[in-house]
Write a protein that holds these residues in place. Structure first.
Motif, PDB file in Angstrom:
ATOM      1  N   VAL A  99       0.998  -1.252  -0.043  1.00  0.00           N
ATOM      2  CA  VAL A  99       0.098  -0.055   0.117  1.00  0.00           C
ATOM      3  C   VAL A  99       0.692   1.272  -0.083  1.00  0.00           C
ATOM      4  CG1 VAL A  99      -1.877  -1.344   1.228  1.00  0.00           C
ATOM      5  CG2 VAL A  99      -0.243  -0.024   2.675  1.00  0.00           C
ATOM      6  N   ARG A 100       2.271   0.984  -0.620  1.00  0.00           N
ATOM      7  CA  ARG A 100       3.235   2.270  -0.224  1.00  0.00           C
ATOM      8  C   ARG A 100       2.973   2.940   1.073  1.00  0.00           C
ATOM      9  NH1 ARG A 100       5.561   3.222  -5.190  1.00  0.00           N
ATOM     10  NH2 ARG A 100       5.955   5.509  -4.407  1.00  0.00           N
ATOM     11  N   LEU A 101       2.848   2.418   2.165  1.00  0.00           N
ATOM     12  CA  LEU A 101       2.900   2.880   3.604  1.00  0.00           C
ATOM     13  C   LEU A 101       4.132   3.659   3.766  1.00  0.00           C
ATOM     14  CD1 LEU A 101       1.818   3.278   6.436  1.00  0.00           C
ATOM     15  CD2 LEU A 101       2.965   1.221   6.907  1.00  0.00           C
ATOM     16  N   PHE A 102       5.072   3.096   3.442  1.00  0.00           N
ATOM     17  CA  PHE A 102       6.565   3.450   3.869  1.00  0.00           C
ATOM     18  C   PHE A 102       6.871   5.024   2.807  1.00  0.00           C
ATOM     19  CE2 PHE A 102       6.703  -0.862   4.695  1.00  0.00           C
ATOM     20  CZ  PHE A 102       6.717  -0.845   6.097  1.00  0.00           C
ATOM     21  N   GLN A 103       6.246   5.158   1.885  1.00  0.00           N
ATOM     22  CA  GLN A 103       6.592   6.279   0.983  1.00  0.00           C
ATOM     23  C   GLN A 103       5.649   7.253   1.683  1.00  0.00           C
ATOM     24  OE1 GLN A 103       6.209   3.195  -0.477  1.00  0.00           O
ATOM     25  NE2 GLN A 103       7.441   2.938  -1.940  1.00  0.00           N
ATOM     26  N   ALA A 104       4.525   7.016   1.958  1.00  0.00           N
ATOM     27  CA  ALA A 104       3.615   7.683   2.873  1.00  0.00           C
ATOM     28  C   ALA A 104       4.096   8.378   4.041  1.00  0.00           C
ATOM     29  CB  ALA A 104       2.350   7.278   2.994  1.00  0.00           C
ATOM     30  N   LEU A 105       4.782   7.576   4.988  1.00  0.00           N
ATOM     31  CA  LEU A 105       5.688   7.834   6.147  1.00  0.00           C
ATOM     32  C   LEU A 105       6.790   8.629   5.829  1.00  0.00           C
ATOM     33  CD1 LEU A 105       5.486   7.390   9.213  1.00  0.00           C
ATOM     34  CD2 LEU A 105       7.175   5.372   9.004  1.00  0.00           C
ATOM     35  N   GLY A 106       7.251   8.564   4.845  1.00  0.00           N
ATOM     36  CA  GLY A 106       8.446   9.471   4.296  1.00  0.00           C
ATOM     37  C   GLY A 106       9.754   9.257   4.842  1.00  0.00           C
ATOM     38  N   THR A 107      10.670  10.151   4.421  1.00  0.00           N
ATOM     39  CA  THR A 107      11.979   9.933   4.857  1.00  0.00           C
ATOM     40  C   THR A 107      12.442  11.237   5.355  1.00  0.00           C
ATOM     41  OG1 THR A 107      12.767  11.099   2.819  1.00  0.00           O
ATOM     42  CG2 THR A 107      12.559   8.703   3.125  1.00  0.00           C
TER      43      THR A 107
END
Length: 425
Positions: A99-107
């Motif tokens: 679900v692209r959660l880690f992209q949503a959480l960001g860097t």
């Protein structure tokens, strides 16, 4: 809870060798209490030597910390860790990748609420709240408040596909075969798997085709597999690095290699990661480099260095490059049992020039004691497809059966593939 050397009285006590052992007490006590004081001292010593830039010191500290955890946790805790945490954290991680959660959480280290993450990913907030709590409990993300989370290094890495591909790859083409291993062992009377056509992989995925057959037919699997292999090799000593294998002395010095001569043939070299790394680290090495793999693999090789010739080749067929200075294989032979490896090696032996050509095998050499967990885990993974990692004795036996002799096994670090330098016998 009987055994061949002990009997149970039904109260959690086992009589073994004349001694009364209270298993229930053991189950809630530290696993290796006698080792804890020494490990604490070692942890302190290793911590003093640790610096951010010293990879060796970091690994030493990590190993001691891991040993301390294993000594401290109780058997009950270990059971729950194996049975509960590892499978469930994997499920949460793969869902997060999907679900692209880690992209949503960001860097950017800015905490985000579950409500905001749910809005971005389209996941039910109630479900996402439960997933995030478990990911935080397992160290995959950082909990900063009630239903609020921030990224860490691990989650930031998963924002890139080449890292996150590992999770769907394992599920789609490895996990079911690993889970099937106990039933496969039982069905085959607990014999060591040595057949590529009768495997736990085939049982787990209910298929007649082998693992590599699926890779050849599935572009997504091939991409994920190559991404995962690239990540696996990242940050580890490479055989062409200073202090590992002496490239200048062993390959270049004493060999008359012109521009048209072949210095190195990477057999089954996938997209050419190893040859590209070699050329980058040894820009002035003489001769050509040849990358070989199946046509459907090399067709995707882009922007190879001008000194790298890309060649479609099946290593089960005659080797077209004769008399190269060295033929190189990285994690090829561990894919196959001995009888199949002998066929692969026969094609290379026939192409080698006596007294000149070398075979360089970049593979794990499993030590007789103190094997690293990455190596033993990989051995179990390869076991499901009918092959595995090999010990030094097994490498000698295989290579000598093919008309080769081991000149030397070069190693750099525990848990890292060695370079087995071979010559014609």
């Amino acid at each position: 809870m009987g055994s061949s050397n002990g009997t149970s009285n039904g109260t959690g006590q086992v009589f073994a060798n004349g001694k009364n052992i209270d298993v229930e007490k053991i189950a809630v006590s530290a696993n290796l209490p006698a080792q804890i004081p020494a490990l604490l001292e070692q942890l302190n010593a290793d911590g003093i030597g640790y610096t951010i830039t010293d990879t060796e010191a970091r690994l030493k500290l990590l190993e001691t910390a891991r040993s301390l955890v294993y000594a401290l946790e109780t058997p009950r805790e270990a059971i729950i860790r194996h049975c509960w945490s590892e499978s469930t954290s994997y499920a949460a991680l793969e869902t997060g990748v999907d679900v692209r959660l880690f992209q949503a959480l960001g860097t950017d280290d800015t905490p985000k609420s579950v409500a905001k993450l749910a809005e971005t990913t389209g996941v039910d907030p109630a479900l996402l709240s439960r997933l995030m709590k478990h990911l935080a409990a397992m160290g995959a993300v950082v909990e900063t408040g009630s239903d609020e989370y921030a990224p860490n290094g691990f989650s930031k890495t998963l924002t890139e596909e080449r890292y996150s591909d590992a999770f769907p790859l394992m599920t789609s083409r490895f996990t079911q075969g690993i889970i099937a291993l106990p039933a496969f062992f039982k069905k085959n009377n607990y014999r060591n798997p040595t057949s590529p056509t009768n495997t736990a992989f085939q049982m787990g995925y209910n298929t007649d085709m082998g693992f590599f057959g699926h890779i050849q037919q599935e572009p997504i699997t091939a991409k994920q597999f190559n991404n995962h292999m690239g990540v696996y090799a990242q940050g580890r000593p490479r055989w062409m690095d200073p202090g590992f294998y002496p490239v200048q002395e062993q390959l270049i010095d004493g060999a008359a290699i012109g521009e048209k001569d072949v210095l190195l043939v990477d057999v089954g070299g996938s997209f050419g990661h190893d040859l590209s790394d070699f050329r980058r680290k040894w820009p002035n090495a003489p001769g050509k480099l040849v990358l070989q793999d199946l046509p459907e693999v090399v067709v995707s090789v882009k922007e190879a260095h001008s000194s790298i010739e890309v060649m479609a080749h099946d290593f089960f067929k005659e080797q077209p490059v004769k008399g190269a200075r060295a033929y190189y294989m990285h994690s090829v032979l561990h894919d196959w049992p001995d009888d199949v490896c002998q066929k692969i090696l026969a094609n290379l032996v026939a192409a080698m020039e006596p007294g000149y050509s070398k075979l360089l095998v970049n593979e794990n050499v499993v030590p007789s004691t103190g094997a690293y967990w990455e190596t033993t885990s990989l051995d179990m993974i390869m076991m499901e497809i009918g092959s595995g990692e090999r010990t030094e004795h097994q490498w000698h036996s295989l290579l000598e059966s093919a008309g080769l002799k081991i000149a030397k096994i070069w190693s750099a670090q525990r848990g890292v593939e060695s370079l087995i330098e071979c010559e014609l016998a």
